[in-house]
Design an enzyme around this catalytic site. Structure first.
Site, PDB file in Angstrom:
ATOM      1  N   LYS A   1      -1.434 -11.006  23.489  1.00  0.00           N
ATOM      2  CA  LYS A   1      -2.050 -10.243  24.585  1.00  0.00           C
ATOM      3  C   LYS A   1      -2.099 -11.111  25.834  1.00  0.00           C
ATOM      4  O   LYS A   1      -2.968 -11.943  25.999  1.00  0.00           O
ATOM      5  CB  LYS A   1      -3.430  -9.757  24.192  1.00  0.00           C
ATOM      6  CG  LYS A   1      -3.354  -8.767  23.043  1.00  0.00           C
ATOM      7  CD  LYS A   1      -4.713  -8.276  22.604  1.00  0.00           C
ATOM      8  CE  LYS A   1      -4.583  -7.529  21.295  1.00  0.00           C
ATOM      9  NZ  LYS A   1      -4.921  -8.312  20.114  1.00  0.00           N
TER      10      LYS A   1
ATOM     11  N   GLU B   1       0.818  -1.223   0.000  1.00  0.00           N
ATOM     12  CA  GLU B   1       0.000   0.000   0.000  1.00  0.00           C
ATOM     13  C   GLU B   1       0.847   1.267   0.000  1.00  0.00           C
ATOM     14  O   GLU B   1       0.323   2.366  -0.117  1.00  0.00           O
ATOM     15  CB  GLU B   1      -0.914   0.014   1.242  1.00  0.00           C
ATOM     16  CG  GLU B   1      -2.077  -0.960   1.173  1.00  0.00           C
ATOM     17  CD  GLU B   1      -1.739  -2.343   1.720  1.00  0.00           C
ATOM     18  OE1 GLU B   1      -0.547  -2.690   1.759  1.00  0.00           O
ATOM     19  OE2 GLU B   1      -2.671  -3.054   2.119  1.00  0.00           O
TER      20      GLU B   1
HETATM   21  P1  ADP Z   1       1.649  -8.672   2.555  1.00  0.00           P
HETATM   22  O1  ADP Z   1       2.765  -9.540   3.062  1.00  0.00           O
HETATM   23  O2  ADP Z   1       0.468  -8.545   3.473  1.00  0.00           O
HETATM   24  O3  ADP Z   1       1.349  -8.770   1.116  1.00  0.00           O
HETATM   25  P2  ADP Z   1       3.448  -6.579   2.169  1.00  0.00           P
HETATM   26  O4  ADP Z   1       4.308  -7.469   1.400  1.00  0.00           O
HETATM   27  O5  ADP Z   1       3.019  -5.296   1.619  1.00  0.00           O
HETATM   28  O6  ADP Z   1       2.151  -7.235   2.611  1.00  0.00           O
HETATM   29  O7  ADP Z   1       4.105  -6.441   3.575  1.00  0.00           O
HETATM   30  C1  ADP Z   1       3.866  -5.380   4.427  1.00  0.00           C
HETATM   31  C2  ADP Z   1       4.122  -5.764   5.835  1.00  0.00           C
HETATM   32  O8  ADP Z   1       5.350  -6.462   5.994  1.00  0.00           O
HETATM   33  C3  ADP Z   1       4.234  -4.592   6.755  1.00  0.00           C
HETATM   34  O9  ADP Z   1       2.985  -4.086   7.108  1.00  0.00           O
HETATM   35  C4  ADP Z   1       5.000  -5.184   7.925  1.00  0.00           C
HETATM   36  O10 ADP Z   1       4.150  -5.881   8.803  1.00  0.00           O
HETATM   37  C5  ADP Z   1       5.911  -6.169   7.258  1.00  0.00           C
HETATM   38  N1  ADP Z   1       7.245  -5.581   7.099  1.00  0.00           N
HETATM   39  C6  ADP Z   1       7.772  -5.042   6.004  1.00  0.00           C
HETATM   40  N2  ADP Z   1       9.031  -4.638   6.222  1.00  0.00           N
HETATM   41  C7  ADP Z   1       9.307  -4.908   7.515  1.00  0.00           C
HETATM   42  C8  ADP Z   1      10.441  -4.708   8.372  1.00  0.00           C
HETATM   43  N3  ADP Z   1      11.565  -4.170   7.932  1.00  0.00           N
HETATM   44  N4  ADP Z   1      10.324  -5.100   9.651  1.00  0.00           N
HETATM   45  C9  ADP Z   1       9.194  -5.663  10.129  1.00  0.00           C
HETATM   46  N5  ADP Z   1       8.118  -5.874   9.377  1.00  0.00           N
HETATM   47  C10 ADP Z   1       8.160  -5.502   8.087  1.00  0.00           C
END
Ligand code: ADP
Length: 544
Positions: free
Chosen positions: A440, A333
């Site tokens: 939690k 996003e």
């Molecule tokens: P999805 O895996 O839901 O398709 P994305 O690939 O767009 O979504 O991943 C986004 C999510 O990945 C973020 O909202 C976060 O939770 C996680 N993320 C991305 N980079 C990092 C990071 N450097 N450290 C921790 N979490 C991360």
């Protein structure tokens, strides 16, 4: 009062401008690919430009019009790069599909997007056969192959990419587009519910590319050689195909071979200076280097994002290989870049250990992204490095609405990321968890990332995931699930002893389970929802 307008040229920010820039200034800079056919292909931005224009003409001949969705199921290659520029450049929408999704989900996405053409690598012929009958909007199937290396297909008649573009002119006038027109479409992986489409505009992509090139982000220049391991089907390979053209870097595309050895060969053979990918990729590379006693002679920096970077991984690459792992955070996003970790001047005098601690956080916002932490009432929390809550963002490359969805995901004009964390006074963001993964325990929150990072620093542990397991007394308690390195067999107690002194005692997992492998999703992340389904009742069962 009427506005006094600035008097500068009104030139739209469009993808074709990036290509024109690369052709004018970096025409002989190379783009190298390990092809799906197996050999190494090399050509220049000038050669790419010619083939991109042929492709644009071919797309027009197929009846593709501005706004039409054109899909790809493809690895990182020069042909995929050509699609990036030709499809968006002519005003159509490049829809990159993640081939690691289940074919049913691929078909759902194709239908939702109403894709008219699908370009696919030979590797993905089985997906094409599986979805063909369910995808009535697709009029043309084009295999990204040489004409004499076409994959066998049972359900569709496909043309080879080379035949598709061969007879078309390499002259093409890029249309002057509205910079707010859609240029690319990428669906979130949809761990729960159907995937959601994020529709990037030319303007958002070009602004994001500027941001990504900044010294405190990817920080590339025209002397760099960049190998994107992050797939071009995952948030535009974190924009590196666009960054390449803007900054004039040599790009090296690894094709389908993403194992440690194949990447190592390209790193060394092509003198790669910068690479980017998810932590699981770097774990594989590290294993290969360690097992084969190899060194990296040109690689300086690797961007790591997509999930939290285990500190142990960062430390080993720095100490043993002289490579800086740079932590970045973002999401589909957000195009995807939100933050990137680089030090400030005031950190330069710190001890190595203190600087390492700064490098562990997800980094500072790239200009173009604004962040805030809010509490459960939506109130902004202080930027003090400890007040933890939901992370909200806004900016010109952040989504405001999902494709074909009426309701807006925004809250007071901000996008709720679904991540939990805190921001310090210097602007450094630390993600402690995803909202849905938080544990939690007795009304208090336990962040699973910290626990995983400690577990992964144990020499016997290859990967670890910490999930919320139901608990009679505390509602939820942390349960650690561990995949060991080959030949290792520590006891539960040894793993738990490793937490002593590193974490509040009540954060220590209640139990440790050893598994052969952790389930990875389509973007290489551990699927905690699957683990929760399987082991969520473990502590209840144990209590009997
Ligand atoms: P999805 O895996 O839901 O398709 P994305 O690939 O767009 O979504 O991943 C986004 C999510 O990945 C973020 O909202 C976060 O939770 C996680 N993320 C991305 N980079 C990092 C990071 N450097 N450290 C921790 N979490 C991360």
């Amino acid at each position: 009062m009427s506005t006094l307008y600035g008097q500068m040229m009104d030139m739209p920010l469009v993808i074709s401008g990036l290509l024109r820039h690369a052709e004018n200034n970096h025409s002989d800079t190379e783009i190298v690919t390990r092809r799906i056919e197996g050999d190494i292909h090399r050509y220049t931005y000038a050669d790419a430009g010619q083939r991109i224009r042929k492709l644009a003409n071919a797309l027009e001949a197929s009846g593709i019009k501005q706004g039409d969705r054109t899909a790809t199921l493809a690895w990182n290659t020069y042909r995929h790069f050509e699609l990036y520029y030709a499809v968006s450049g002519m005003g159509a929408v490049l829809h990159t599909i993640n081939p690691r999704l289940h074919p049913e989900q691929v078909a759902w996405i194709v239908n939702h997007a109403e894709d008219r053409i699908l370009f696919f690598d030979a590797t993905f012929a089985p997906i094409v056969d599986a979805i063909a009958e369910h995808c009535p909007t697709i009029e043309h199937w084009v295999a990204l192959s040489d004409a004499d290396k076409m994959p066998e297909l049972k359900k569709v008649k496909a043309i080879s990419y080379e035949d598709y573009i061969r007879d078309h002119a390499d002259q093409y006038e890029w249309p002057t587009l509205d910079e707010n027109a859609a240029a690319a479409l990428c669906y979130t992986s949809g761990t729960t519910g159907n995937p959601k489409g994020v529709l990037y505009s030319h303007r958002s992509l070009v602004l994001h590319t500027y941001g990504a090139c900044l010294p405190d982000a990817f920080g590339v220049d025209a002397t760099d050689i960049v190998l994107p391991v992050v797939p071009m089907f995952h948030v535009n390979a974190w924009s590196l195909p666009y960054v390449g053209a803007l900054a004039g870097v040599k790009l090296v595309f690894p094709g389908a071979k993403l194992d440690g050895e194949s990447l190592y060969e390209l790193f060394e053979g092509e003198k790669v200076t910068i690479s980017a990918g998810v932590p699981t990729v770097w774990l594989l590379v590290l294993q290969f280097l360690q097992q084969n006693n190899k060194k990296l002679s040109t690689l300086k920096r690797m961007t790591v994002g997509g999930s939290a970077c285990p500190p142990a991984l960062m430390k080993t690459f720095k100490q043993d290989y002289g490579v800086q792992l740079e932590h970045a955070w973002g999401m589909t996003e957000m195009s995807p870049l939100g933050t990137y970790n680089h030090p400030k001047a005031k950190h330069l005098g710190l001890s190595e250990e203190e600087r390492f601690n700064v490098a562990l956080s997800q980094g500072r916002a790239v200009f173009g992204v604004e962040m805030k932490i809010v509490d459960d009432k939506g109130q902004r929390m202080p930027q003090d490095g400890k007040s933890t809550g939901d992370l909200h963002v806004r900016g010109p490359w952040v989504v405001k609405q999902y494709f074909k969805k009426d309701e807006s995901p925004l809250v007071d004009g901000w996008f709720p990321t679904g991540d939990v964390g805190h921001i310090d006074a210097d602007g450094y963001l630390t993600i402690t968890d995803r909202t849905k993964d938080v544990i939690k325990s007795g009304g208090e929150w336990i962040g699973s990332i910290d626990i995983e990072n400690i577990a992964m620093a144990h020499p016997a542990v290859a990967m670890a995931a910490c999930i919320a397991a139901k608990h009679e007394k505390w509602d939820e308690r942390p349960l650690l699930i561990v995949q060991l390195k080959e030949g290792q067999s520590p006891s539960k107690e040894e793993i738990l002893a490793h937490f002593e002194g590193k974490i509040a005692k009540w954060w220590t997992p209640d139990d440790v389970l050893f598994v052969d492998g952790l389930p990875l999703g389509a973007t290489g992340k551990v699927q905690k929802n699957k683990l929760r389904d399987e082991y969520g009742d473990h502590l209840m069962k144990q209590a009997g």
